[in-house]
Design an enzyme around this catalytic site. Structure first.
Site, PDB file in Angstrom:
ATOM      1  N   SER A 101       0.815  -1.223   0.000  1.00  0.00           N
ATOM      2  CA  SER A 101       0.000   0.000   0.000  1.00  0.00           C
ATOM      3  C   SER A 101       0.845   1.269   0.000  1.00  0.00           C
ATOM      4  O   SER A 101       0.379   2.312  -0.462  1.00  0.00           O
ATOM      5  CB  SER A 101      -0.959   0.018   1.196  1.00  0.00           C
ATOM      6  N   THR A 154      -1.620   4.343   3.299  1.00  0.00           N
ATOM      7  CA  THR A 154      -2.390   5.025   2.249  1.00  0.00           C
ATOM      8  C   THR A 154      -2.606   6.514   2.538  1.00  0.00           C
ATOM      9  O   THR A 154      -2.310   7.352   1.673  1.00  0.00           O
ATOM     10  CB  THR A 154      -3.705   4.281   1.983  1.00  0.00           C
ATOM     11  N   ASP A 326      -5.998   0.286  -4.414  1.00  0.00           N
ATOM     12  CA  ASP A 326      -4.561   0.300  -4.719  1.00  0.00           C
ATOM     13  C   ASP A 326      -4.040  -1.033  -5.244  1.00  0.00           C
ATOM     14  O   ASP A 326      -3.002  -1.081  -5.885  1.00  0.00           O
ATOM     15  CB  ASP A 326      -3.742   0.766  -3.507  1.00  0.00           C
ATOM     16  N   HIS A 327      -4.763  -2.121  -4.931  1.00  0.00           N
ATOM     17  CA  HIS A 327      -4.331  -3.453  -5.380  1.00  0.00           C
ATOM     18  C   HIS A 327      -5.396  -4.465  -4.973  1.00  0.00           C
ATOM     19  O   HIS A 327      -6.207  -4.199  -4.089  1.00  0.00           O
ATOM     20  CB  HIS A 327      -2.990  -3.843  -4.745  1.00  0.00           C
TER      21      HIS A 327
HETATM   22 ZN    ZN Z   1      -2.392  -5.014   2.669  1.00  0.00          ZN
END
Ligand code: ZN
Length: 472
Positions: A101, A154, A326-327
């Protein structure tokens, strides 16, 4: 790849060549806001992040919300009504096809892919000016709202430069030094002088910098918009939504992500505009822990915050609203079950009876618990009667004696996740981030450029261009 803008020269095709854009971001991180250095169509930017959200999480939260509450998720209704531009986004970092992150957030935060674990800094110590600094220098207000510790990767990725994301004591100090108009989340141990290792009382320091400091929901609501706002509501992360709703004390004192978002927008709305990042940060944690109730109800709570942001964007059409992640993480999915898959929905609906996440449930049992005690605790919280066999497997995982063919599925969390999959039909592939491309949705000025496949670090320039904020 979309043709974003004249300044979008950070396009990168792979893990190599990632340093191509390092000259853009510059190195100055100091400087106070001057006035009006912006001229784009997007006066305001709201950047919504459901951290670690695989596509299965988005799909299942929408399906659960439709079945349990009778309404579609806001995110999916934006698709259904064709109100947003939409793209797939890749998520790699500078040194891995699977990002963490810190690097994922930094790609947006400074326009450069950095190594995993680092915040807006390159492998050789390069320092990239974070996006909130650019906005502040352009005379705009800035804000960060999260369900994790405020100093987590984040939110930090939009405001700090830090070699190690784990240096949360240092991140709290940079947040104090750089300032933002709204900062809200958990993690008071990095602000409280009694809990910090250096003894600095950052709450007092924020207060002497003019901040209204809120430690609970009532104090948050009492903040006036002529003062910057720091809200830190828990010692660690904020609770999972399912635990928050089922604990009267938490429900009374800790705001939801939607409530924080609403308050932040009231604080930030001003003549020159603002940028606000809103993170549903514990979607990621639940995916790591293979906890299905934590995952889907936190995604629904994130969606409630999206609804708040959407209302603001509808009332203020000069707002660029971005909704993404983010993923991927653990790639959960609802697996067809029963003859003709006809049992699937009944099993899925058992989730509506869950009253606790694994974070509350698992600490009540341990390697020495009896099989009947394990079964009772799970039935008490999840209304699910697991078999003796399942309880035995769970205890053996707690004793580190359980072995799955895929070694990452041998942990207590993974075995608990697997047992819940037998009863809810939702299973996870691992407890780790994945390389999946992810959903990116946007509306408002600047969103026209979003389509096809977008590289994560290209969003930085897209946002700056949309807002007419000049980097430098
Ligand atoms: Zn994570």
């Amino acid at each position: 790849m979309s043709n974003f803008s004249r300044r979008d020269f950070l396009k990168t095709g792979g893990l190599a060549g990632l340093l191509a854009g390092t000259t853009l971001a510059g190195c100055s991180v100091a400087g106070n806001g001057s006035s009006g250095n912006w001229r784009g169509g997007a006066k305001n930017v709201i950047f919504m992040v459901s951290d670690g959200m695989s596509i299965g999480t988005l799909s299942m939260a929408d399906q659960l919300k439709r079945i349990q509450y009778g309404t579609a998720s806001t995110w999916m209704s934006l698709y259904e009504e064709n109100r947003v531009k939409r793209a797939m986004m890749d998520t790699a970092s500078a040194n891995s096809i699977v990002t963490d992150s810190a690097a994922g957030g930094s790609a947006w935060g400074c326009g450069v892919r950095v190594p995993n674990g680092m915040l807006n800094m390159g492998a050789n110590g390069e320092v990239y000016t974070p996006i909130l600094t650019h906005f502040r220098n352009a005379g705009k207000k800035t804000g960060l709202v999260t369900t994790t510790r405020l100093t987590h990767a984040t939110p930090a990725s939009f405001i700090v430069n830090m070699e190690r994301r784990g240096n949360e004591n240092g991140i709290a100090i940079q947040m104090l030094e750089r300032g933002a108009d709204v900062l809200m989340g958990g993690g008071d141990r990095f602000f409280d002088g009694e809990k910090r290792e250096d003894g600095r009382d950052l709450f007092s320091e924020f207060a002497s910098n003019g901040y209204h400091v809120a430690r609970n929901k009532q104090e948050m609501n009492g903040a006036s918009s002529d003062q910057p706002l720091l809200g830190v509501f828990t010692q660690e992360h904020l609770p999972y939504d399912v635990d928050h709703r089922n604990n009267p004390d938490l429900a009374a004192n800790v705001p939801t992500l939607a409530e924080m978002t609403d308050k932040a927008l009231q604080q930030l709305d001003n003549r020159n505009g603002f940028i606000l990042q809103v993170e549903g940060g514990r979607v990621d944690h639940a995916a790591h822990g293979n906890c299905v109730s934590g995952l889907l109800y936190d995604q629904i709570a994130f969606d409630d915050a999206v609804a708040v942001a959407l209302r603001f964007a509808e009332d203020n059409p000069d707002t660029l609203l971005i909704i993404t992640t983010d993923h991927g993480n653990a790639n959960p999915g609802l697996n067809g079950t029963g003859s003709g898959y006809l049992e699937t929905q009944n099993m899925f609906m058992r989730l509506s009876e869950f009253t606790a996440s694994n974070a509350v449930l698992l600490p009540k049992i341990n390697r020495d618990s009896s099989i009947s005690a394990i079964r009772e605790v799970i039935e008490a919280h999840n209304k699910i009667a697991i078999s003796v066999d399942e309880a035995t497997m769970l205890r053996s995982a707690m004793r580190r004696e359980f072995r799955s063919a895929y070694s990452r599925q041998s942990s207590t969390g993974a075995v608990m996740g697997g047992i819940m999959a037998n009863h809810t039909a939702v299973s996870f592939v691992s407890g780790a981030h994945t390389s999946d491309h992810v959903e990116l949705a946007a509306m408002g000025p600047g969103s026209e450029a979003i389509n096809g496949l977008v590289h994560n670090n290209s969003l930085f320039n897209l946002v700056l261009d949309a807002a007419g904020v000049v980097a430098g």
